[in-house]
Design a protein around this motif. Structure first.
Motif, PDB file in Angstrom:
ATOM      1  N   SER A 114       0.865  -1.173   0.000  1.00 28.75           N
ATOM      2  CA  SER A 114       0.000   0.000   0.000  1.00 28.75           C
ATOM      3  C   SER A 114       0.904   1.226   0.000  1.00 28.75           C
ATOM      4  O   SER A 114       1.715   1.395   0.905  1.00 28.75           O
ATOM      5  CB  SER A 114      -0.889  -0.024   1.248  1.00 28.75           C
ATOM      6  N   ASP A 115       0.783   2.070  -1.043  1.00 28.25           N
ATOM      7  CA  ASP A 115       1.653   3.235  -1.198  1.00 28.25           C
ATOM      8  C   ASP A 115       0.827   4.464  -1.536  1.00 28.25           C
ATOM      9  O   ASP A 115      -0.156   4.373  -2.282  1.00 28.25           O
ATOM     10  CB  ASP A 115       2.644   3.008  -2.346  1.00 28.25           C
ATOM     11  N   LEU A 116       1.254   5.621  -1.035  1.00 27.07           N
ATOM     12  CA  LEU A 116       0.597   6.872  -1.400  1.00 27.07           C
ATOM     13  C   LEU A 116       0.763   7.112  -2.893  1.00 27.07           C
ATOM     14  O   LEU A 116       1.860   7.018  -3.430  1.00 27.07           O
ATOM     15  CB  LEU A 116       1.204   8.040  -0.625  1.00 27.07           C
ATOM     16  N   LEU A 117      -0.338   7.406  -3.548  1.00 25.01           N
ATOM     17  CA  LEU A 117      -0.355   7.581  -5.001  1.00 25.01           C
ATOM     18  C   LEU A 117      -0.265   9.061  -5.349  1.00 25.01           C
ATOM     19  O   LEU A 117      -0.936   9.894  -4.748  1.00 25.01           O
ATOM     20  CB  LEU A 117      -1.650   6.984  -5.569  1.00 25.01           C
ATOM     21  N   GLN A 118       0.574   9.377  -6.331  1.00 23.15           N
ATOM     22  CA  GLN A 118       0.726  10.749  -6.799  1.00 23.15           C
ATOM     23  C   GLN A 118      -0.093  11.001  -8.064  1.00 23.15           C
ATOM     24  O   GLN A 118      -0.774  12.009  -8.183  1.00 23.15           O
ATOM     25  CB  GLN A 118       2.196  11.030  -7.074  1.00 23.15           C
ATOM     26  N   SER A 119      -0.023  10.066  -9.022  1.00 21.23           N
ATOM     27  CA  SER A 119      -0.751  10.277 -10.273  1.00 21.23           C
ATOM     28  C   SER A 119      -0.936   8.957 -11.015  1.00 21.23           C
ATOM     29  O   SER A 119      -0.273   7.966 -10.724  1.00 21.23           O
ATOM     30  CB  SER A 119      -0.025  11.284 -11.178  1.00 21.23           C
TER      31      SER A 119
END
Length: 151
Positions: free
Chosen positions: A87-92
């Motif tokens: 699970s990773d923070l999404l930028q685009s």
């Protein structure tokens, strides 16, 4: 899509909402966990709510109709090149199309806040580096918020 087996009893029912202890995702495709702010007209207050989104189309709809406060890409091992889900923070999210023998396939590139990126489907990783991806979704406001939080 997420599912609940018909013979699974809900944990709690109120109004026309059924609450379950667990749900299933029947595929090994990436999905999105989004925190959105919603406003409760009855109690006249805002609250954060987590939305689990199983498709790009649903994510576009959510982004159009809500303010997304945080968004995570939940990726299977085959996509993130590890041995576990992440699970990773999404930028685009970027997209392009590619042709194979008989078909056109849509390719997505997920860019994480860490700067890392994943191309889905993973077997298209070997496509020519000169292929241009088009911006589909950008969460620039989240990147700015993350930078401010670090200061």
């Amino acid at each position: 899509m997420f599912s609940v087996l018909k013979d699974t009893p809900p944990k709690l029912i109120f109004d026309d909402v059924e609450l379950y202890d667990s749900i299933e995702l029947e595929t090994f495709t990436p999905w999105f966990m989004c925190q959105v702010t919603e406003y409760d007209e009855i109690f006249k207050c805002s609250f954060g709510n987590m939305k689990f989104i199983s498709s790009i189309e649903a994510l576009i709809d959510l982004n159009t109709s809500n303010k997304i406060d945080e968004i995570y890409l939940v990726s299977p091992a085959r996509l993130n090149k590890s041995e576990t889900w992440r699970s990773d923070l999404l930028q685009s999210v970027l997209t392009t199309s590619a042709s194979n023998d008989d078909d056109h396939c849509r390719i997505f590139k997920y860019v994480l806040m860490s700067g890392e990126s994943f191309i889905d489907p993973p077997e298209t990783q070997l496509i020519n580096e000169s292929i241009n991806f088009e911006q589909l979704l950008d969460f620039e406001h989240l990147r700015k918020k993350l930078a401010l939080d670090k200061e």
